[in-house]
Design an enzyme around this catalytic site. Structure first.
Site, PDB file in Angstrom:
ATOM      1  N   ASN A  70       0.813  -1.217   0.000  1.00  0.00           N
ATOM      2  CA  ASN A  70       0.000   0.000   0.000  1.00  0.00           C
ATOM      3  C   ASN A  70       0.852   1.274   0.000  1.00  0.00           C
ATOM      4  O   ASN A  70       0.374   2.339   0.365  1.00  0.00           O
ATOM      5  CB  ASN A  70      -1.016  -0.006   1.159  1.00  0.00           C
ATOM      6  CG  ASN A  70      -0.346  -0.205   2.513  1.00  0.00           C
ATOM      7  OD1 ASN A  70       0.868  -0.054   2.632  1.00  0.00           O
ATOM      8  ND2 ASN A  70      -1.131  -0.529   3.517  1.00  0.00           N
ATOM      9  N   ARG A 123       3.145   6.854  11.882  1.00  0.00           N
ATOM     10  CA  ARG A 123       2.563   6.339  13.122  1.00  0.00           C
ATOM     11  C   ARG A 123       2.376   7.489  14.097  1.00  0.00           C
ATOM     12  O   ARG A 123       3.252   8.363  14.230  1.00  0.00           O
ATOM     13  CB  ARG A 123       3.462   5.262  13.756  1.00  0.00           C
ATOM     14  CG  ARG A 123       3.399   3.901  13.080  1.00  0.00           C
ATOM     15  CD  ARG A 123       2.003   3.278  13.107  1.00  0.00           C
ATOM     16  NE  ARG A 123       1.948   1.998  12.397  1.00  0.00           N
ATOM     17  CZ  ARG A 123       1.486   1.838  11.158  1.00  0.00           C
ATOM     18  NH1 ARG A 123       1.044   2.871  10.461  1.00  0.00           N
ATOM     19  NH2 ARG A 123       1.448   0.630  10.619  1.00  0.00           N
ATOM     20  N   GLN A 151      -5.789   2.945  18.342  1.00  0.00           N
ATOM     21  CA  GLN A 151      -6.749   2.840  17.242  1.00  0.00           C
ATOM     22  C   GLN A 151      -7.733   1.720  17.559  1.00  0.00           C
ATOM     23  O   GLN A 151      -7.268   0.632  17.877  1.00  0.00           O
ATOM     24  CB  GLN A 151      -6.033   2.579  15.924  1.00  0.00           C
ATOM     25  CG  GLN A 151      -5.226   3.791  15.490  1.00  0.00           C
ATOM     26  CD  GLN A 151      -4.667   3.705  14.066  1.00  0.00           C
ATOM     27  OE1 GLN A 151      -4.121   4.662  13.576  1.00  0.00           O
ATOM     28  NE2 GLN A 151      -4.791   2.574  13.414  1.00  0.00           N
ATOM     29  N   HIS A 207      -7.731   5.910  10.140  1.00  0.00           N
ATOM     30  CA  HIS A 207      -6.584   5.310   9.440  1.00  0.00           C
ATOM     31  C   HIS A 207      -7.047   4.617   8.148  1.00  0.00           C
ATOM     32  O   HIS A 207      -7.365   3.432   8.129  1.00  0.00           O
ATOM     33  CB  HIS A 207      -5.922   4.299  10.384  1.00  0.00           C
ATOM     34  CG  HIS A 207      -4.579   3.837   9.929  1.00  0.00           C
ATOM     35  ND1 HIS A 207      -3.708   3.190  10.756  1.00  0.00           N
ATOM     36  CD2 HIS A 207      -3.941   3.919   8.731  1.00  0.00           C
ATOM     37  CE1 HIS A 207      -2.602   2.890  10.109  1.00  0.00           C
ATOM     38  NE2 HIS A 207      -2.733   3.325   8.862  1.00  0.00           N
TER      39      HIS A 207
HETATM   40  P1  NDP Z   1      10.505   1.793   4.339  1.00  0.00           P
HETATM   41  O1  NDP Z   1      11.176   0.849   5.254  1.00  0.00           O
HETATM   42  O2  NDP Z   1      10.517   1.527   2.881  1.00  0.00           O
HETATM   43  O3  NDP Z   1      11.052   3.256   4.556  1.00  0.00           O
HETATM   44  C1  NDP Z   1      11.289   3.782   5.824  1.00  0.00           C
HETATM   45  C2  NDP Z   1      12.440   4.743   5.695  1.00  0.00           C
HETATM   46  O4  NDP Z   1      12.633   5.345   6.969  1.00  0.00           O
HETATM   47  C3  NDP Z   1      13.726   4.042   5.310  1.00  0.00           C
HETATM   48  O5  NDP Z   1      14.140   4.529   4.055  1.00  0.00           O
HETATM   49  C4  NDP Z   1      14.690   4.377   6.442  1.00  0.00           C
HETATM   50  O6  NDP Z   1      15.953   4.751   5.880  1.00  0.00           O
HETATM   51  C5  NDP Z   1      14.032   5.556   7.125  1.00  0.00           C
HETATM   52  N1  NDP Z   1      14.315   5.593   8.563  1.00  0.00           N
HETATM   53  C6  NDP Z   1      14.190   4.595   9.458  1.00  0.00           C
HETATM   54  N2  NDP Z   1      14.533   5.025  10.680  1.00  0.00           N
HETATM   55  C7  NDP Z   1      14.870   6.333  10.544  1.00  0.00           C
HETATM   56  C8  NDP Z   1      15.316   7.340  11.446  1.00  0.00           C
HETATM   57  N3  NDP Z   1      15.492   7.078  12.737  1.00  0.00           N
HETATM   58  N4  NDP Z   1      15.549   8.572  10.957  1.00  0.00           N
HETATM   59  C9  NDP Z   1      15.394   8.860   9.653  1.00  0.00           C
HETATM   60  N5  NDP Z   1      14.985   7.938   8.739  1.00  0.00           N
HETATM   61  C10 NDP Z   1      14.714   6.696   9.185  1.00  0.00           C
HETATM   62  O7  NDP Z   1       9.005   1.895   4.878  1.00  0.00           O
HETATM   63  P2  NDP Z   1       7.705   2.379   4.090  1.00  0.00           P
HETATM   64  O8  NDP Z   1       8.032   3.600   3.328  1.00  0.00           O
HETATM   65  O9  NDP Z   1       7.095   1.237   3.399  1.00  0.00           O
HETATM   66  O10 NDP Z   1       6.775   2.711   5.327  1.00  0.00           O
HETATM   67  C11 NDP Z   1       7.140   3.672   6.306  1.00  0.00           C
HETATM   68  C12 NDP Z   1       6.152   3.621   7.443  1.00  0.00           C
HETATM   69  O11 NDP Z   1       4.894   4.113   7.018  1.00  0.00           O
HETATM   70  C13 NDP Z   1       5.843   2.217   7.967  1.00  0.00           C
HETATM   71  O12 NDP Z   1       6.807   1.776   8.891  1.00  0.00           O
HETATM   72  C14 NDP Z   1       4.505   2.406   8.602  1.00  0.00           C
HETATM   73  O13 NDP Z   1       4.667   2.818   9.943  1.00  0.00           O
HETATM   74  C15 NDP Z   1       3.883   3.537   7.809  1.00  0.00           C
HETATM   75  N6  NDP Z   1       2.789   3.076   6.931  1.00  0.00           N
HETATM   76  C16 NDP Z   1       1.563   3.631   7.089  1.00  0.00           C
HETATM   77  C17 NDP Z   1       0.510   3.208   6.328  1.00  0.00           C
HETATM   78  C18 NDP Z   1      -0.817   3.831   6.444  1.00  0.00           C
HETATM   79  O14 NDP Z   1      -1.822   3.215   6.041  1.00  0.00           O
HETATM   80  N7  NDP Z   1      -0.937   5.045   6.942  1.00  0.00           N
HETATM   81  C19 NDP Z   1       0.656   2.116   5.356  1.00  0.00           C
HETATM   82  C20 NDP Z   1       2.024   1.673   5.190  1.00  0.00           C
HETATM   83  C21 NDP Z   1       3.019   2.106   5.991  1.00  0.00           C
HETATM   84  P3  NDP Z   1      17.308   4.559   6.687  1.00  0.00           P
HETATM   85  O15 NDP Z   1      17.341   3.125   7.110  1.00  0.00           O
HETATM   86  O16 NDP Z   1      18.353   4.945   5.709  1.00  0.00           O
HETATM   87  O17 NDP Z   1      17.247   5.500   7.850  1.00  0.00           O
END
Ligand code: NDP
Length: 386
Positions: A148, A286, A315, A334
């Site tokens: 998604n 989140r 939620q 959500h």
């Molecule tokens: P990804 O894992 O593809 O991307 C997350 C990114 O966050 C990574 O590129 C990572 O890069 C970065 N990251 C992680 N920790 C940190 C930090 N401390 N500081 C800065 N950057 C950070 O996840 P998605 O894009 O697929 O999803 C992200 C989040 O979105 C999910 O974890 C979920 O919580 C939320 N989500 C919400 C949905 C909704 O319906 N509202 C649906 C799907 C997801 P790096 O490791 O280089 O830091």
């Protein structure tokens, strides 16, 4: 025979099935990063485009699971000691839950779930599971990575435009029979030329940047690992070494990182104070990434011009949650990752993961969060446990 306990959001109050406004959805076979969309074997137990994320939709899994002789319990009754979820927790081998209506798998619940082997998130984001406790109990945690991402990215673009154009209050004026143009436009701007920054440029964050590029925005990002020089160049990205640097430079901050202990509460009064006056904050990641009351203070004082997103804690959010009524909020329940289009993909991915589990073949690496007692696959890349 295994017991599969599945927690889904309640059916529409208008009844199930709903009246569908469209007859089909486009077929997507590959995501932007080259990963294929779910590839379960055999027939799907649903027609893509149907509402299957609610209790009566059952993610289309009943015929598959019962065909193998498994017991399949589907409920939305997930909280409290007398809930249906608690009743079945102790002998469930598989728990399926969606982030939109999460069955919180706390350390205490995991301790009671003696037979639990697989906690499957039908969607993305498994922070409703205590990942450390799951790892200690040797429970596999898997989610349908990628399913998604575009759904959420489209939502982010929608709320960014809605906030800056003052869309929702202006729509209310129209519904109310008014024509208060000056009132509507007193806080309405063009997005062109503004600075947009995302904290986290993974699957969703990068999809947001790509979609916003044609609007003529200056694009910024921060995360722990830099994107490739090709992508930075293609999108003319400004990289920031940390969130503090990014938030002080942009007009929009988009949160797109997972929730884990060191990201919890990242947006507190201190961080808000670093944002430009009149900036907007968008959070479809989140709720606990931000301090609930600090958001209210920042919006009510006028320091930030609006807050939008669709993630809450807990939620469902209680009726008195202050984000429901604070000024200039573009909140929704959500929903961003559970459009009918998204449901088709994450239900197919759930089926694919179940097939791997029952056939004892490896679950796709990108679907794994915890496996073999430790973070694995996507979990090892995106989550940190400190
Ligand atoms: P990804 O894992 O593809 O991307 C997350 C990114 O966050 C990574 O590129 C990572 O890069 C970065 N990251 C992680 N920790 C940190 C930090 N401390 N500081 C800065 N950057 C950070 O996840 P998605 O894009 O697929 O999803 C992200 C989040 O979105 C999910 O974890 C979920 O919580 C939320 N989500 C919400 C949905 C909704 O319906 N509202 C649906 C799907 C997801 P790096 O490791 O280089 O830091």
């Amino acid at each position: 025979m295994s017991k599969v306990l599945c927690v889904l959001y309640p059916d529409p109050v208008t009844g199930y099935p709903p009246h569908y406004v469209r007859d089909s959805i486009p077929t997507i076979t590959v995501y932007a990063n080259g990963q294929s969309t779910p590839t379960p074997k055999g027939p799907l137990g649903f027609r893509p485009g149907e509402l299957i994320g609610c209790v009566s939709g059952e993610l289309g899994l009943r015929s598959y699971l019962e065909g193998l002789g498994h017991e399949f319990i589907v409920t939305s009754d997930k909280d409290g000691p007398d809930s249906t979820f608690e009743k079945h927790l102790s002998d469930a081998e598989i728990i399926i839950s969606q982030p939109f209506w999460p069955a919180y798998l706390t350390q205490e619940r995991i301790a009671r779930a003696k037979k639990l082997k697989l906690a499957l998130t039908a969607g993305i984001g498994s922070d409703h599971v205590d990942l450390e406790a799951a790892a200690r109990a040797d429970i596999t945690v898997a989610e349908v990575t990628g399913s998604n991402s575009v759904s959420v990215a489209e939502h982010v673009v929608m709320v960014a435009l809605s906030l800056v154009r003052n869309y929702l209050p202006s729509h209310d004026v129209s519904v109310a029979g008014g024509w208060l143009i000056a009132d509507c436009v007193s806080r309405s701007y063009d997005i062109e030329g503004m600075h947009f920054g995302t904290i986290g440029a993974g699957r969703i964050g990068l999809a947001v940047l790509r979609r916003l590029k044609p609007f003529g925005l200056h694009l910024h990002y921060t995360q722990r690992h830099r994107l490739s020089p090709e992508i930075e160049q293609e999108l003319s990205l400004t990289f920031h070494p940390d969130a503090e640097s990014l938030v002080s430079a942009v007009d929009f901050v988009n949160l797109q990182i997972p929730l884990y202990p060191s990201t919890e509460g990242m947006f507190n009064d201190r961080m808000f104070a670093k944002m430009k006056r009149g900036a907007y904050l968008i959070n479809t990641a989140r709720a606990k990434l931000v301090d609930r009351d600090a958001v209210v203070r920042a919006v009510e004082s006028g320091h930030i011009a609006g807050y939008a997103g669709d993630v809450w804690f807990p939620q469902p959010a209680p009726p008195e949650h202050p984000w429901r009524t604070m000024p200039f909020n573009g909140m929704t329940p959500h929903i961003s990752g559970t459009s009918l289009s998204a449901q088709a993909r994450y239900a197919a991915g759930t089926l694919e993961i179940l097939q791997s589990y029952f056939e004892r073949t490896p679950i796709r690496e990108e679907y794994l969060i915890v496996h073999g007692g430790a973070l694995a696959g996507t979990g090892a890349k995106s989550y940190g446990l400190t």
